[in-house]
Design a protein around this motif. Structure first.
Motif, mmCIF file in Angstrom:
data_model
loop_
_atom_site.group_PDB
_atom_site.id
_atom_site.type_symbol
_atom_site.label_atom_id
_atom_site.label_comp_id
_atom_site.label_asym_id
_atom_site.label_seq_id
_atom_site.Cartn_x
_atom_site.Cartn_y
_atom_site.Cartn_z
ATOM 1 N N GLU A 71 1.041 -1.111 0.052
ATOM 2 C CA GLU A 71 0.123 0.027 0.032
ATOM 3 C C GLU A 71 0.840 1.339 -0.117
ATOM 4 O OE1 GLU A 71 -2.627 -0.063 2.908
ATOM 5 O OE2 GLU A 71 -3.823 -1.903 2.464
ATOM 6 N N ASP A 72 0.698 2.071 -0.704
ATOM 7 C CA ASP A 72 1.371 3.513 -1.016
ATOM 8 C C ASP A 72 2.921 3.209 -1.056
ATOM 9 O OD1 ASP A 72 -1.245 4.910 -1.074
ATOM 10 O OD2 ASP A 72 -1.372 4.728 0.959
ATOM 11 N N GLY A 73 3.491 2.079 -1.807
ATOM 12 C CA GLY A 73 4.663 2.220 -1.713
ATOM 13 C C GLY A 73 5.402 1.320 -0.409
ATOM 14 N N GLU A 74 4.576 0.796 0.445
ATOM 15 C CA GLU A 74 5.054 0.395 1.694
ATOM 16 C C GLU A 74 4.679 -1.284 1.835
ATOM 17 O OE1 GLU A 74 3.329 1.001 5.859
ATOM 18 O OE2 GLU A 74 4.685 2.467 5.703
ATOM 19 N N LEU A 75 5.770 -1.775 1.830
ATOM 20 C CA LEU A 75 5.651 -3.239 1.719
ATOM 21 C C LEU A 75 6.096 -4.127 3.113
ATOM 22 C CD1 LEU A 75 5.269 -6.220 0.593
ATOM 23 C CD2 LEU A 75 7.669 -5.940 -0.158
ATOM 24 N N ILE A 76 5.033 -4.979 3.854
ATOM 25 C CA ILE A 76 5.367 -5.410 5.045
ATOM 26 C C ILE A 76 5.714 -6.967 4.767
ATOM 27 C CG2 ILE A 76 4.259 -6.010 7.348
ATOM 28 C CD1 ILE A 76 4.602 -3.171 6.865
ATOM 29 N N ILE A 77 6.944 -7.433 5.351
ATOM 30 C CA ILE A 77 7.256 -8.639 5.286
ATOM 31 C C ILE A 77 7.441 -9.177 6.775
ATOM 32 C CG2 ILE A 77 9.404 -10.393 4.584
ATOM 33 C CD1 ILE A 77 10.000 -8.419 2.489
ATOM 34 N N SER A 78 7.277 -10.479 7.084
ATOM 35 C CA SER A 78 6.994 -10.890 8.193
ATOM 36 C C SER A 78 7.573 -12.496 8.340
ATOM 37 C CB SER A 78 5.475 -10.818 9.109
ATOM 38 O OG SER A 78 5.665 -11.384 10.238
#
Length: 572
Positions: free
Chosen positions: A91-98
């Motif tokens: 979203e909006d160029g923000e990536l969450i990796i977990s």
């Protein structure tokens, strides 16, 4: 926009209970006392990007270790597309990796809110990060990466001939595969041609016509029921118009009855216009019934039982049914199969001529590939020479004055997608020592410095946006440590750099300084990772220099280091 790691959260990993790392887009350094958990930062980053899960790394008493990273990526870029391909979202160029690792050894991964195989993180990481630590598989130690990096280092000189080679190679492979199919599979193709030829001959002999099967079915029905059809037409004719052969006057046929009705109405039509209209309709009905009766008589005369014709029709239908069973659902399907078979047979019967043409083209392409591969080798050899000198010069400044790095180009036996060259980075640790592959020619601590030197030389040519170094400064100090810091800062001008270090000379060059604080019970608590301001940096550097953060001599030395580093970066 260059992708980067913006924030990392670590829970239950090694001695770290909970920690948050806010990373600079440039050069971030992580320091702390021995045992505070600095190396766990690198371990956490490794897990985040698909590294091996070791349940022994889970903090004692914790059910699992969790690492979550927030990355800034280019919307619509390559990484964003890779994430979208697996069903994730940025979203909006923000990536969450977990990533989680349980104490029993189970591992799970999430990418952009979607559960994915751990291997997907490794695939994504290939374009995002290079982790250089003594226990990590080095990205640039992979032969394919070494060749690709050297090609980028060679620059514009290689682009045009490499593109021409790749196009020629693609066509060369296509032609080779076709020749293989035409020659090695000649028997199968001949058998296929025989089957097609037999089918076409069978269909040609029968000469089926589109729609013929439906027409024959109708005719067979008519011939099979000729007597019933004639009787029905005669009976209907008699009912409508009477039997002309009868001597008794017909008074009950339809035409007579309608005539009687019409006469009755005609007699009084002048008294009511509505009834006059009905009289006209009765007249029309009489004409219509007479016409139908006439046609029925003609039909009855035309219908004849013809056993010979019926037998011929049934035989023809049987022939067409046999063809449909082999080649299509009906006659139209049979004709469509015949068209396709004729086209395929033409192709198969032209094999000899086609083989000759393809053989000639294959030979021409082989010569072209040889010329282009020779050109690529020459360009790569020159680039490898420049690269070896540049890295060797970097190693001299990094306290490895006797080490020499070279690039070995060997020729493979067959053409590959990128030429004949196999590229391998090698190092000799001292004069007279043989040049060995990097994994064999350098110790763990030396390897990190070698990789730093290589990355600095490759800076701008290697597109990986984030580099992580652990123990890059092992076994060095003094001026060499300053040079390491200077080169890390140089690398950070074109990429994000994260370094775990124990040397103040290196830490002084950082844009962001994080310190991992050790709690009294030996664990790192929620506030254990702290971003330092200028005063805090001076105190931490003083501790690293003298072991006493409040030492006046140490503080003065720390201030001097920070001043030198700032001036050095400003000059560049």
């Amino acid at each position: 926009m260059r992708p980067r790691v913006e924030e990392v959260r670590i829970q239950g990993l090694g001695v770290i209970d909970e920690a948050v790392l806010e990373l600079s887009p440039g050069f971030t350094v992580v320091t702390g006392e021995t045992g505070a958990g600095k190396t766990m930062v690198v371990t956490g980053l490794g897990l985040l990007f698909g590294g091996r899960a070791d349940p022994a790394r889970v903090r004692p008493g914790a059910d699992k270790a969790t690492v979550e990273g927030t990355l800034v990526i280019e919307p619509g870029g390559r990484v964003a597309q890779q994430v979208a391909d697996v069903g994730g979202e940025a979203e909006d160029g923000e990536l969450i990796i977990s990533r989680t690792v349980s104490s029993e050894g189970r591992s799970r991964a999430w990418l952009g809110g979607r559960t994915v195989p751990v291997g997907t993180l490794t695939y994504i990481a290939d374009d995002l990060v290079a982790v250089h630590g003594q226990m990590d598989q080095q990205r640039l130690l992979q032969p394919g990466r070494q060749r690709a990096a050297l090609d980028r280092y060679a620059g514009d000189d290689l682009i045009k001939p490499l593109r021409a080679y790749e196009q020629a190679y693609k066509r060369h492979k296509q032609v080779g595969d076709l020749l293989h199919e035409l020659t090695v599979k000649a028997r199968e193709r001949a058998q296929e041609a025989d089957v097609l030829r037999f089918g076409l001959e069978e269909i040609e002999k029968a000469e089926p016509k589109a729609g013929e099967d439906a027409e024959l079915k109708e005719e067979a029905e008519r011939l099979s029921h000729a007597d019933a059809l004639r009787t029905a037409a005669t009976t209907a004719h008699t009912a409508l118009l009477g039997d002309p052969m009868s001597s008794v006057e017909a008074v009950h046929d339809a035409v007579s009855l309608v005539g009687q009705a019409k006469s009755a109405v005609e007699a009084v039509r002048e008294f009511d216009p509505a009834l006059a209209g009905l009289a006209e309709r009765l007249a029309e009905a009489g004409y219509l019934i007479s016409d139908v009766a006439t046609e029925l008589a003609a039909y009855a005369e035309s219908v004849e039982a013809d056993p010979a014709r019926l037998a011929a029709v049934q035989e023809r239908r049987s022939l067409l049914t046999g063809l449909a069973r082999k080649y299509g659902e009906d006659v139209s399907g049979v004709l469509a199969w015949a068209q396709r078979a004729a086209e395929r047979l033409t192709e198969l019967e032209g094999d000899d001529e086609r083989i000759e043409e393809l053989t000639r083209e294959h030979a021409e392409l082989t010569e072209r590939l040889k010329e282009l591969a020779t050109e690529l080798t020459a360009i790569r050899t020159a680039a490898a020479e420049r690269f070896g000198h540049a890295v060797t010069g970097e190693l001299t400044a990094l306290a490895m004055p006797h080490a020499r790095v070279s690039v070995a180009l060997t020729q493979s036996g067959d053409f590959g997608p990128h030429g004949l060259d196999e590229v391998e980075l090698r190092m000799s640790s001292h004069p007279g020592a043989p040049a060995l592959p990097l994994t064999k020619g350098a110790s763990g601590g030396e390897l990190s410095r070698v990789m730093l030197a290589i990355e600095v030389v490759f800076a701008g040519a290697d597109p990986v946006p984030t580099f992580v170094f652990d123990e890059v400064d092992a076994g060095v100090g003094g001026k060499a440590a300053v040079e390491i810091g200077r080169r890390l800062a140089k690398l950070a001008r074109t990429a994000q750099v994260i370094v775990v270090t124990h040397l103040p000379q290196v830490a002084a060059f950082a844009d962001q300084h994080l310190v991992v604080e050790k709690a009294s019970d030996g664990s790192v608590v929620r506030s254990g990772v702290v971003a330092l301001d200028q005063e805090g940096r001076a105190r931490e550097l003083s501790r690293m220099l003298a072991g006493l953060e409040d030492s006046e001599l140490g503080r003065a030395h720390a201030a001097e280091l920070l001043s030198i580093a700032a001036a050095d970066k400003a000059a560049e």
